[in-house]
Design an enzyme around this catalytic site. Structure first.
Site, PDB file in Angstrom:
ATOM      1  N   ASP A 194      -6.572  -0.341   0.948  1.00 50.77           N
ATOM      2  CA  ASP A 194      -6.575  -0.676   2.364  1.00 50.77           C
ATOM      3  C   ASP A 194      -7.988  -1.090   2.745  1.00 50.77           C
ATOM      4  O   ASP A 194      -8.853  -1.289   1.874  1.00 50.77           O
ATOM      5  CB  ASP A 194      -6.079   0.495   3.210  1.00 50.77           C
ATOM      6  CG  ASP A 194      -6.922   1.756   3.028  1.00 50.77           C
ATOM      7  OD1 ASP A 194      -7.988   1.690   2.377  1.00 50.77           O
ATOM      8  OD2 ASP A 194      -6.517   2.809   3.545  1.00 50.77           O
TER       9      ASP A 194
ATOM     10  N   LYS B 110       0.824  -1.205   0.000  1.00 49.33           N
ATOM     11  CA  LYS B 110       0.000   0.000   0.000  1.00 49.33           C
ATOM     12  C   LYS B 110       0.860   1.257   0.000  1.00 49.33           C
ATOM     13  O   LYS B 110       0.598   2.208  -0.752  1.00 49.33           O
ATOM     14  CB  LYS B 110      -0.926   0.015   1.208  1.00 49.33           C
ATOM     15  CG  LYS B 110      -1.801   1.265   1.257  1.00 49.33           C
ATOM     16  CD  LYS B 110      -2.380   1.495   2.630  1.00 49.33           C
ATOM     17  CE  LYS B 110      -2.978   2.889   2.734  1.00 49.33           C
ATOM     18  NZ  LYS B 110      -3.433   3.197   4.098  1.00 49.33           N
TER      19      LYS B 110
END
Length: 436
Positions: free
Chosen positions: A303, A284
């Site tokens: 996420d 991420k």
């Protein structure tokens, strides 16, 4: 177009192309300072935003149809012969940092045609575009973002700059704070009911890699509340410093910073693999850096919030179970789904929906309809003639048909001071950097 505040230059730009209120507060950059203003009219700027670069502090205000900007330097007031060059540099930087060559309204129109969910949100959340940040600052900021929130990340990044970068200059707030009278002032011997004081604030540039590579950085950052992230920051700075050196170039950039810029020219998958080698950088965080500073607009950082968006609005079921870990398979499936919907600029579209889910933006909307929002307007002939209209080949190919015909050239992700004899050097450095 609204009249310029004293000392500011005006760039015609509707809110639908850029909303500072949203873009600077939605978790992309964490170093902008915000100051409320006394707006006499609804069309007057309500806030001033300030950011410290390596050689100047950039100050921005915004009305429904205009972006106002100025820069303050350590050697202010600036000699007239140098002021024109520096004003041109600041505008060049603004166009690059906010990627104003990309016609945001055209993108919103395309996303709305493809996606009914986006079409319903766009009325409230116009003007949200991706920043093109300095990669080194972006990298360290998002190492700080791990298991964190915007408020705490902002505090940590400010502490990092204050601790490891000397102040460039100090400025009072744009609106002096009111100080209530002391007892001696209000006991009849002094008729003043209140006074104003220009409380100065120091502005610190972002520290270079060499200042964060020393082993003692870990203990200092831990004492400032960085926790386990302190180790990641120090080890990443040392790793990059050992690999690429700490000697600044003529542009003032150290080896690790110059290397990060080269990732802009790599394929997305290759650039991601390079970032994943760094301490504290997972999938991420790597994708945030790719999207926000390395010219990869198709990348979608995933996420739990993005997974919730996919489940809530797009019928995405993902893996079974009440609590799901973000496995590589799930991550890729969500990314692919959104890229198939939104296309080459999927990362930009994702940021609009992500912002719409933030609690801080529950009451957000553009206050005034933006006139003629279909293009990024140009200013009258002047400092902007200083730029070329050159666009990076990779970005030009990806953005075919999406850029405003009126857009001017790109700039660098940071500014360095230029002497009168070097008045054209910034533009030349920008061209060289874009060709790397």
């Amino acid at each position: 177009m609204a009249a310029s505040p004293l000392g500011f230059h005006a760039l015609p730009l509707p809110l639908a192309q850029l909303s500072l209120q949203a873009v600077l507060k939605c978790g992309q950059s964490f170093r902008w300072s915000t100051y409320p203003l006394h707006a006499a009219l609804p069309s007057d700027p309500s806030h001033e935003y300030r950011l410290c670069l390596q050689d100047r502090v950039v100050c921005l205000r915004q009305s429904p149809d205009t972006l106002f900007y100025r820069s303050v330097f350590p050697d202010s007031p600036v000699p007239p012969e140098l002021k024109t060059t520096r004003d041109a540099e600041t505008l060049l930087w603004l166009r690059d940092y906010f990627q104003l060559d990309v016609d945001l309204v055209m993108l919103y129109n395309e996303w709305s045609e493809k996606d009914p969910v986006f079409a319903k949100l766009r009325g409230r959340f116009e003007g949200i575009r991706m920043l093109r940040q300095d990669p080194w600052e972006n990298l360290i900021s998002f190492i700080c973002s791990s298991n964190n929130n915007i408020t705490r990340i902002t505090k940590m990044v400010k502490s990092l700059c204050t601790q490891y970068s000397p102040p460039l200059l100090s400025l009072p707030p744009p609106t002096p704070k009111t100080r209530m009278p002391t007892p001696s002032e209000s006991d009849g011997t002094n008729s003043r009911s209140a006074t104003t004081e220009p409380e100065l604030e120091s502005y610190h540039p972002f520290p270079p890699p060499s200042r964060l590579a020393s082993p003692d950085v870990v203990a200092t950052l831990r004492s400032l509340g960085f926790g386990y992230r302190a180790d990641f920051i120090q080890k990443t700075a040392k790793m990059l410093g050992d690999a690429y050196g700490a000697v600044p170039s003529s542009e003032g950039k150290e080896g690790p910073e110059r290397w990060l810029y080269t990732l802009r020219n790599m394929a997305t998958i290759d650039a991601r693999q390079e970032l994943l080698k760094l301490m504290g950088v997972g999938r991420k965080v790597a994708d945030c850096i790719l999207l926000m500073s390395l010219d990869k607009p198709e990348v979608i950082p995933v996420d739990t919030h993005v997974h919730q968006i996919a489940t809530k609005h797009y019928g995405f079921r993902g893996m079974s179970g009440t609590k799901q870990t973000m496995s590589p398979k799930l991550y890729d499936a969500i990314s692919e789904k959104f890229r198939n919907i939104w296309g080459d600029y999927a990362g930009w579209a994702h940021s609009v929906l992500f912002t719409a889910e933030l609690k801080a933006f529950s009451d957000y909307s553009l206050l005034t309809p933006s006139p003629s929002p279909s293009k990024v307007a140009t200013v009258s002939r002047g400092p902007e003639d200083y730029f070329s209209a050159e666009i990076h080949p990779q970005r030009k190919r990806k953005a075919k048909g999406k850029r405003s015909q009126d857009a001017l050239g790109q700039g660098s992700a940071s500014c360095t001071e230029v002497s009168p004899a070097e008045s054209g050097s910034l533009a030349e450095r920008v061209k060289k950097r874009r060709r790397r």
